[in-house]
Design an enzyme around this catalytic site. Structure first.
Site, short mmCIF file in Angstrom:
data_model
loop_
_atom_site.label_atom_id
_atom_site.label_comp_id
_atom_site.label_asym_id
_atom_site.label_seq_id
_atom_site.Cartn_x
_atom_site.Cartn_y
_atom_site.Cartn_z
N GLY A 183 -5.35 -6.11 4.02
CA GLY A 183 -4.57 -6.68 5.10
C GLY A 183 -3.16 -6.13 5.05
O GLY A 183 -2.76 -5.49 4.06
N TYR A 184 -2.40 -6.38 6.11
CA TYR A 184 -1.05 -5.84 6.21
C TYR A 184 -0.02 -6.95 6.34
O TYR A 184 -0.11 -7.80 7.22
CB TYR A 184 -0.96 -4.90 7.42
CG TYR A 184 -1.69 -3.61 7.16
CD1 TYR A 184 -1.01 -2.51 6.66
CD2 TYR A 184 -3.06 -3.52 7.35
CE1 TYR A 184 -1.69 -1.33 6.37
CE2 TYR A 184 -3.74 -2.35 7.07
CZ TYR A 184 -3.06 -1.26 6.57
OH TYR A 184 -3.73 -0.11 6.28
N LEU A 185 0.98 -6.91 5.44
CA LEU A 185 2.12 -7.81 5.52
C LEU A 185 3.10 -7.29 6.56
O LEU A 185 3.80 -8.07 7.20
CB LEU A 185 2.80 -7.93 4.15
CG LEU A 185 1.93 -8.59 3.08
CD1 LEU A 185 2.46 -8.31 1.70
CD2 LEU A 185 1.83 -10.08 3.33
N GLU A 241 -0.73 -10.16 8.60
CA GLU A 241 -0.89 -10.09 10.04
C GLU A 241 -2.38 -10.28 10.37
O GLU A 241 -3.23 -9.99 9.54
CB GLU A 241 -0.40 -8.74 10.55
CG GLU A 241 1.09 -8.53 10.33
CD GLU A 241 1.56 -7.14 10.76
OE1 GLU A 241 0.77 -6.36 11.31
OE2 GLU A 241 2.74 -6.84 10.53
#
Length: 155
Positions: free
Chosen positions: A28-30, A82
């Site tokens: 996942g992407y912060l 996100e």
């Protein structure tokens, strides 16, 4: 800390007979802004946090920093990422002096298979196996950080 240099291709044929190793990856992407993507990833039984900078004009080179962190910390960070998680199996395939990372995507990106090869310079020569398709280096829609926002199934 170093620059990552890689070329990316679609996969058009059967690479499976040459697979050396494979691992499931969940990430996942912060932050997914092009100037600085911050990714957390579970790769097999290990956790990682990675920061990438903006790419070169060709899209083949960009700054990358990565550190191993406990899987439990990645699991906690995934809760605040996100929307959109990348789920894939990475197959390692040897071709000449290089190892391709062939990513087979699942979930909303099911049906997409891309191969990346890391190089020591942007103009380094490398073998191109017959299963390698169109080059998509620098095409942002194939970046994992974009696939979570605009999955392959929506194209």
């Amino acid at each position: 800390m170093a620059n990552e240099i890689e070329r990316k291709f679609l996969v058009k044929g059967d690479f499976r007979t040459s697979v050396l190793k494979e691992q499931r990856i969940t990430q996942g992407y912060l932050s997914s802004v092009p100037e600085r993507t911050v990714r957390v990833r579970i790769k097999g039984d290990k956790g990682f946090i990675t920061i990438k900078g903006i790419g070169s004009a060709s899209g083949a080179s960009r700054y990358e920093w990565e550190k191993e962190i406990p899987v439990a910390e990645v699991e906690e960070l995934l809760k605040i990422c996100e929307p959109g998680v990348i789920d894939k199996i990475r197959h390692l395939v040897q071709a000449g002096a290089h190892t391709y990372e062939v990513d087979e995507f699942f979930g909303d990106n099911e049906g997409l298979i891309v191969a990346e090869v890391e190089l020591s310079s942007e103009d380094e020569a490398f073998d191109k196996p017959e299963w390698l398709g169109e080059e998509v280096t620098g095409e942002t829609r194939y970046y994992n950080s974009m696939l979570m926002k605009q999955p392959f199934k929506t194209w």
